[in-house]
Design a protein around this motif. Structure first.
Motif, PDB file in Angstrom:
ATOM      1  N   ASN A 158      -4.070  -5.422 -10.786  1.00 41.04           N
ATOM      2  CA  ASN A 158      -4.518  -6.285 -11.876  1.00 41.04           C
ATOM      3  C   ASN A 158      -4.412  -7.760 -11.489  1.00 41.04           C
ATOM      4  O   ASN A 158      -5.279  -8.572 -11.833  1.00 41.04           O
ATOM      5  CB  ASN A 158      -3.686  -6.004 -13.131  1.00 41.04           C
ATOM      6  CG  ASN A 158      -4.260  -6.676 -14.359  1.00 41.04           C
ATOM      7  OD1 ASN A 158      -5.424  -6.481 -14.715  1.00 41.04           O
ATOM      8  ND2 ASN A 158      -3.450  -7.477 -15.023  1.00 41.04           N
ATOM      9  N   ARG A 159      -3.360  -8.101 -10.732  1.00 41.61           N
ATOM     10  CA  ARG A 159      -3.216  -9.481 -10.256  1.00 41.61           C
ATOM     11  C   ARG A 159      -4.334  -9.838  -9.282  1.00 41.61           C
ATOM     12  O   ARG A 159      -4.850 -10.963  -9.289  1.00 41.61           O
ATOM     13  CB  ARG A 159      -1.842  -9.678  -9.594  1.00 41.61           C
ATOM     14  CG  ARG A 159      -1.532 -11.114  -9.221  1.00 41.61           C
ATOM     15  CD  ARG A 159      -0.169 -11.220  -8.556  1.00 41.61           C
ATOM     16  NE  ARG A 159       0.904 -11.036  -9.496  1.00 41.61           N
ATOM     17  CZ  ARG A 159       1.464 -12.010 -10.204  1.00 41.61           C
ATOM     18  NH1 ARG A 159       1.022 -13.254 -10.068  1.00 41.61           N
ATOM     19  NH2 ARG A 159       2.463 -11.754 -11.021  1.00 41.61           N
TER      20      ARG A 159
ATOM     21  N   GLY B 160      -3.587   0.697   2.603  1.00 40.22           N
ATOM     22  CA  GLY B 160      -3.906  -0.403   1.703  1.00 40.22           C
ATOM     23  C   GLY B 160      -5.244  -1.034   1.986  1.00 40.22           C
ATOM     24  O   GLY B 160      -6.086  -0.468   2.696  1.00 40.22           O
ATOM     25  N   LEU B 161      -5.440  -2.236   1.419  1.00 43.46           N
ATOM     26  CA  LEU B 161      -6.714  -2.940   1.510  1.00 43.46           C
ATOM     27  C   LEU B 161      -6.466  -4.418   1.774  1.00 43.46           C
ATOM     28  O   LEU B 161      -5.641  -5.044   1.092  1.00 43.46           O
ATOM     29  CB  LEU B 161      -7.497  -2.776   0.200  1.00 43.46           C
ATOM     30  CG  LEU B 161      -8.930  -3.302   0.171  1.00 43.46           C
ATOM     31  CD1 LEU B 161      -9.834  -2.456   1.079  1.00 43.46           C
ATOM     32  CD2 LEU B 161      -9.462  -3.285  -1.260  1.00 43.46           C
ATOM     33  N   GLU B 162      -7.154  -4.962   2.785  1.00 45.57           N
ATOM     34  CA  GLU B 162      -7.096  -6.385   3.082  1.00 45.57           C
ATOM     35  C   GLU B 162      -8.424  -7.017   2.681  1.00 45.57           C
ATOM     36  O   GLU B 162      -9.498  -6.531   3.062  1.00 45.57           O
ATOM     37  CB  GLU B 162      -6.835  -6.623   4.570  1.00 45.57           C
ATOM     38  CG  GLU B 162      -5.492  -6.103   5.044  1.00 45.57           C
ATOM     39  CD  GLU B 162      -5.312  -6.241   6.545  1.00 45.57           C
ATOM     40  OE1 GLU B 162      -6.268  -6.674   7.230  1.00 45.57           O
ATOM     41  OE2 GLU B 162      -4.228  -5.909   7.046  1.00 45.57           O
TER      42      GLU B 162
ATOM     43  N   ASN C   4       0.836  -0.240  -0.980  1.00 44.42           N
ATOM     44  CA  ASN C   4       1.298   0.645  -2.040  1.00 44.42           C
ATOM     45  C   ASN C   4       2.256  -0.025  -3.021  1.00 44.42           C
ATOM     46  O   ASN C   4       2.166   0.185  -4.229  1.00 44.42           O
ATOM     47  CB  ASN C   4       1.979   1.877  -1.432  1.00 44.42           C
ATOM     48  CG  ASN C   4       2.280   2.926  -2.476  1.00 44.42           C
ATOM     49  OD1 ASN C   4       1.432   3.263  -3.297  1.00 44.42           O
ATOM     50  ND2 ASN C   4       3.499   3.444  -2.455  1.00 44.42           N
ATOM     51  N   ASP C   5       3.174  -0.840  -2.505  1.00 37.10           N
ATOM     52  CA  ASP C   5       4.168  -1.441  -3.391  1.00 37.10           C
ATOM     53  C   ASP C   5       4.305  -2.947  -3.246  1.00 37.10           C
ATOM     54  O   ASP C   5       5.248  -3.550  -3.750  1.00 37.10           O
ATOM     55  CB  ASP C   5       5.538  -0.794  -3.177  1.00 37.10           C
ATOM     56  CG  ASP C   5       6.002  -0.891  -1.728  1.00 37.10           C
ATOM     57  OD1 ASP C   5       5.275  -1.497  -0.909  1.00 37.10           O
ATOM     58  OD2 ASP C   5       7.075  -0.357  -1.411  1.00 37.10           O
ATOM     59  N   LEU C   6       3.336  -3.585  -2.551  1.00 36.87           N
ATOM     60  CA  LEU C   6       3.451  -5.019  -2.305  1.00 36.87           C
ATOM     61  C   LEU C   6       2.070  -5.682  -2.238  1.00 36.87           C
ATOM     62  O   LEU C   6       1.132  -5.136  -1.662  1.00 36.87           O
ATOM     63  CB  LEU C   6       4.193  -5.265  -0.991  1.00 36.87           C
ATOM     64  CG  LEU C   6       4.471  -6.727  -0.617  1.00 36.87           C
ATOM     65  CD1 LEU C   6       5.495  -7.332  -1.568  1.00 36.87           C
ATOM     66  CD2 LEU C   6       4.958  -6.824   0.829  1.00 36.87           C
ATOM     67  N   LEU C   7       1.987  -6.877  -2.820  1.00 39.87           N
ATOM     68  CA  LEU C   7       0.800  -7.722  -2.711  1.00 39.87           C
ATOM     69  C   LEU C   7       1.183  -8.991  -1.971  1.00 39.87           C
ATOM     70  O   LEU C   7       2.139  -9.673  -2.355  1.00 39.87           O
ATOM     71  CB  LEU C   7       0.262  -8.056  -4.111  1.00 39.87           C
ATOM     72  CG  LEU C   7      -0.803  -9.160  -4.194  1.00 39.87           C
ATOM     73  CD1 LEU C   7      -2.069  -8.751  -3.456  1.00 39.87           C
ATOM     74  CD2 LEU C   7      -1.102  -9.494  -5.653  1.00 39.87           C
TER      75      LEU C   7
ATOM     76  N   TYR D 197       4.266 -10.348  -4.067  1.00 38.64           N
ATOM     77  CA  TYR D 197       4.548  -9.785  -5.382  1.00 38.64           C
ATOM     78  C   TYR D 197       4.816  -8.297  -5.212  1.00 38.64           C
ATOM     79  O   TYR D 197       3.986  -7.568  -4.664  1.00 38.64           O
ATOM     80  CB  TYR D 197       3.357  -9.985  -6.333  1.00 38.64           C
ATOM     81  CG  TYR D 197       2.883 -11.415  -6.445  1.00 38.64           C
ATOM     82  CD1 TYR D 197       3.426 -12.266  -7.393  1.00 38.64           C
ATOM     83  CD2 TYR D 197       1.893 -11.897  -5.581  1.00 38.64           C
ATOM     84  CE1 TYR D 197       2.991 -13.586  -7.506  1.00 38.64           C
ATOM     85  CE2 TYR D 197       1.449 -13.210  -5.681  1.00 38.64           C
ATOM     86  CZ  TYR D 197       2.003 -14.049  -6.646  1.00 38.64           C
ATOM     87  OH  TYR D 197       1.571 -15.348  -6.745  1.00 38.64           O
ATOM     88  N   LYS D 198       5.966  -7.846  -5.674  1.00 37.56           N
ATOM     89  CA  LYS D 198       6.292  -6.431  -5.606  1.00 37.56           C
ATOM     90  C   LYS D 198       5.733  -5.688  -6.821  1.00 37.56           C
ATOM     91  O   LYS D 198       5.668  -6.254  -7.911  1.00 37.56           O
ATOM     92  CB  LYS D 198       7.809  -6.222  -5.521  1.00 37.56           C
ATOM     93  CG  LYS D 198       8.400  -6.617  -4.174  1.00 37.56           C
ATOM     94  CD  LYS D 198       9.863  -6.212  -4.083  1.00 37.56           C
ATOM     95  CE  LYS D 198      10.412  -6.528  -2.690  1.00 37.56           C
ATOM     96  NZ  LYS D 198      11.833  -6.099  -2.547  1.00 37.56           N
ATOM     97  N   GLU D 199       5.355  -4.455  -6.616  1.00 41.53           N
ATOM     98  CA  GLU D 199       4.878  -3.624  -7.724  1.00 41.53           C
ATOM     99  C   GLU D 199       6.028  -3.381  -8.692  1.00 41.53           C
ATOM    100  O   GLU D 199       7.098  -2.914  -8.301  1.00 41.53           O
ATOM    101  CB  GLU D 199       4.333  -2.295  -7.190  1.00 41.53           C
ATOM    102  CG  GLU D 199       3.798  -1.368  -8.255  1.00 41.53           C
ATOM    103  CD  GLU D 199       2.588  -1.935  -8.965  1.00 41.53           C
ATOM    104  OE1 GLU D 199       2.488  -1.724 -10.187  1.00 41.53           O
ATOM    105  OE2 GLU D 199       1.751  -2.591  -8.306  1.00 41.53           O
ATOM    106  N   GLU D 200       5.802  -3.701  -9.959  1.00 41.82           N
ATOM    107  CA  GLU D 200       6.861  -3.600 -10.959  1.00 41.82           C
ATOM    108  C   GLU D 200       6.701  -2.408 -11.897  1.00 41.82           C
ATOM    109  O   GLU D 200       7.638  -2.044 -12.603  1.00 41.82           O
ATOM    110  CB  GLU D 200       6.917  -4.897 -11.788  1.00 41.82           C
ATOM    111  CG  GLU D 200       7.205  -6.151 -10.980  1.00 41.82           C
ATOM    112  CD  GLU D 200       8.622  -6.204 -10.437  1.00 41.82           C
ATOM    113  OE1 GLU D 200       9.473  -5.436 -10.924  1.00 41.82           O
ATOM    114  OE2 GLU D 200       8.870  -7.013  -9.512  1.00 41.82           O
TER     115      GLU D 200
END
Length: 320
Positions: free
Chosen positions: A128-129, A236-238, A250-253, A264-267
């Motif tokens: 979403n971010r 993931g995706l770049e 999976n758990d990090l942006l 940003y970590k997945e919360e």
């Protein structure tokens, strides 16, 4: 709400454990490839019974919704039975390993049936971010990855049952690309059986591959996958834009702009989010918050099937 499950594997256990924590939800039925498997799962629930036949389960129980968590080759008759009885369903990806979902999607649309597909990356707060960040830049291309090991279940390494890694696993990254950027018009793929067919008996799935795609918005994307590694490596995706690089795993942006790096970590738990939204849609009759309906997921499925077709023919596949 009375809920049934078809399948007794990891995804069934994952979704069932989440439903256990949601008020007003009662799991009352499990259907497995054997009665023994179904009854074993049912014993974990005070009001649940086990079945080895979907039709029998639906005849004996009045279910408000059903979760379908089965291997790709097992799809088709299960969905058809639920559609005939107007029972909403949540189905784990992929939708199948062939063209059968096209006919199912038509019947779902005719019935106006509520459906949801388990593309949980859509429900991540990091995703979403990214959607917000895309309003501030112009994207040129993307690189996606699913670099990991081979799941050691017999059906997965059989291309006629799983459809191969791009259909069964990497579909998540294809769907993420579509969710962020829209439809894919053209697919060109190169796959090969490089290592695993000599290491693991019965392996017919390609173990390395890359797929280049042209999107309707003009973007170019390449998504690669492999199952030759000992452990999961890069998933993931770049995204490459005039403002820098957005890296979604999976758990990090990670957002890279010049010398500035933000992380940003997945919360949230996206599995919980997709379950709550689906069940609310069934209760209210309003599916507007479901981010991946069967009809939309079919577009992702068509891309992954087209990749297989391209790899075999050596030609690009045009999706229109």
């Amino acid at each position: 709400m009375k809920i049934g499950f078809v399948g007794t594997g990891w995804f069934t256990k994952t979704h069932a454990s989440i439903l256990k924590e949601i008020d007003g939800v009662d799991i009352t039925a499990f259907c497995g490839t054997s009665l023994e498997k179904a009854e074993k799962e049912a014993r974990n629930w005070s009001n649940a019974a086990g079945y080895s036949n979907v039709e029998e389960m639906l005849d004996k129980q009045k279910l408000d919704a059903v979760y379908i968590c089965v291997p790709p080759h097992a799809h088709g008759e299960i969905e058809a039975a639920l559609i005939d009885r107007n029972i909403p369903f949540f189905v784990e990806k992929p939708l199948g390993n062939n063209e059968e979902p096209n006919d199912l999607a038509r019947k779902i649309k005719e019935k106006g049936l509520i459906t949801s597909v388990g593309y949980h990356w859509r429900y991540k707060d990091t995703t979403n971010r990214v959607l917000s960040l895309l309003n501030e830049c112009r994207v040129g291309m993307a690189l996606g990855y699913w670099m990991g090991s081979m799941p050691m279940v017999p059906w997965w390494r059989d291309v006629h049952k799983s459809g191969g890694q791009f259909v069964e696993q990497t579909t998540h990254i294809v769907d993420l690309l579509r969710f962020l950027f829209g439809d894919i018009n053209e697919v060109y793929a190169a796959f090969n059986n490089q290592i695993m067919q000599e290491k693991v008996e019965g392996t017919t799935v390609p173990d390395v591959g890359s797929v280049t795609m042209k999107l309707k918005n003009g973007m170019i994307a390449t998504i690669s996958n492999t199952c030759i590694l000992k452990n999961s490596s890069k998933v993931g995706l770049e995204i490459y834009s005039d403002e820098g690089i957005i890296e979604l795993s999976n758990d990090l942006l990670r957002v890279v702009s010049g010398n500035r790096v933000e992380e940003y970590k997945e919360e949230t738990n996206p599995y919980l989010a997709e379950n709550k939204i689906f069940l609310n849609a069934v209760q209210t009759g309003d599916p507007s918050k479901i981010l991946s309906t069967y009809h939309d997921a079919l577009k992702t499925h068509r891309v992954t099937v087209a990749a297989n077709q391209s790899a075999i023919s050596g030609q690009p596949i045009y999706l229109g």
